[in-house]
Design a protein around this motif. Structure first.
Motif, PDB file in Angstrom:
ATOM      1  N   CYS A  11       0.844  -1.193   0.000  1.00 13.41           N
ATOM      2  CA  CYS A  11       0.000   0.000   0.000  1.00 13.41           C
ATOM      3  C   CYS A  11       0.882   1.247   0.000  1.00 13.41           C
ATOM      4  N   CYS A  56      -0.234   3.609   3.475  1.00 11.81           N
ATOM      5  CA  CYS A  56       0.135   3.246   4.856  1.00 11.81           C
ATOM      6  C   CYS A  56       1.320   2.289   4.929  1.00 11.81           C
ATOM      7  N   GLU A 115       1.335  -0.880   4.320  1.00 11.84           N
ATOM      8  CA  GLU A 115       0.897  -2.257   4.585  1.00 11.84           C
ATOM      9  C   GLU A 115       1.384  -3.196   3.481  1.00 11.84           C
ATOM     10  N   CYS A 120      -4.442  -0.096  -0.160  1.00 12.38           N
ATOM     11  CA  CYS A 120      -5.082  -1.220   0.531  1.00 12.38           C
ATOM     12  C   CYS A 120      -6.556  -0.916   0.820  1.00 12.38           C
ATOM     13  N   LYS A 160      -8.214  -0.712   3.566  1.00  8.10           N
ATOM     14  CA  LYS A 160      -8.433   0.263   4.644  1.00  8.10           C
ATOM     15  C   LYS A 160      -8.253   1.693   4.148  1.00  8.10           C
ATOM     16  N   CYS A 161      -7.167   1.920   3.388  1.00  7.58           N
ATOM     17  CA  CYS A 161      -6.864   3.292   2.912  1.00  7.58           C
ATOM     18  C   CYS A 161      -7.845   3.747   1.836  1.00  7.58           C
ATOM     19  N   GLU A 208     -10.881   3.492   2.060  1.00  5.89           N
ATOM     20  CA  GLU A 208     -12.062   4.007   2.775  1.00  5.89           C
ATOM     21  C   GLU A 208     -11.838   5.399   3.353  1.00  5.89           C
TER      22      GLU A 208
END
Ligand SMILES: [Zn+2]
Ligand SMILES: [Zn+2]
Length: 147
Positions: free
Chosen positions: A101, A104, A106, A141, A143-144, A146
């Protein structure tokens, strides 16, 4: 990871010794953290070591030096130069590729038999002998996405 760290340590100590490096208490402490760390930056590794061995005072220079030796011996591999800097991981793992990612940092590990097979086939078509390969997919990713 099935291999027990203590068994591994015996093997790695012998390997380093054969190459003229000593397995010092410091290196052992660093290696023990690497074994459990996943994908890490040198700074993160220093913090892990400092937390576990507060009396040892292992600086970033020692971490870098140790990583260089361990990388030369293929005990650690560097896996990316992403947003979060150069990352390493324990090198004695089953082969896998990474998705990284860009926001972040990840890292997601994956193995795909089709990709592995295709790579071998393509190399064969070019009469190319593969020594190793690194594949990285860069992106954002779940999460990012969102945020
Ligand atoms: Zn992310
Ligand atoms: Zn990995």
């Amino acid at each position: 990871m099935s291999e027990d760290f203590e068994e591994l340590l015996v093997r790695l100590s012998a390997k380093l010794r054969n190459r003229g490096h000593k397995m010092t208490a410091q290196r052992e402490a660093i290696l023990r953290e690497i074994f459990n760390a996943g994908h890490f930056t040198p700074e993160a590794l220093r913090d892990l070591v400092a937390k576990r061995y507060p009396k040892r005072k292992i600086g970033l220079a020692t971490i870098y030096r140790t990583l260089n030796i361990l990388e030369d011996e293929k005990i650690v591999t560097s896996v990316s130069f992403g947003v979060s800097g150069k990352r390493y991981e324990f090198g004695i793992k089953d082969h896998h590729d990474h998705m990284i990612c860009d926001i972040c940092g990840e890292m997601i590990e994956f193995v795909d038999e089709q990709i592995e097979k295709r790579q071998k086939l393509i190399a064969k078509q070019h009469n190319f002998r593969i020594v190793s390969h690194t594949m990285q997919i860069r992106g954002v990713c779940a999460k990012c996405q969102e945020l």
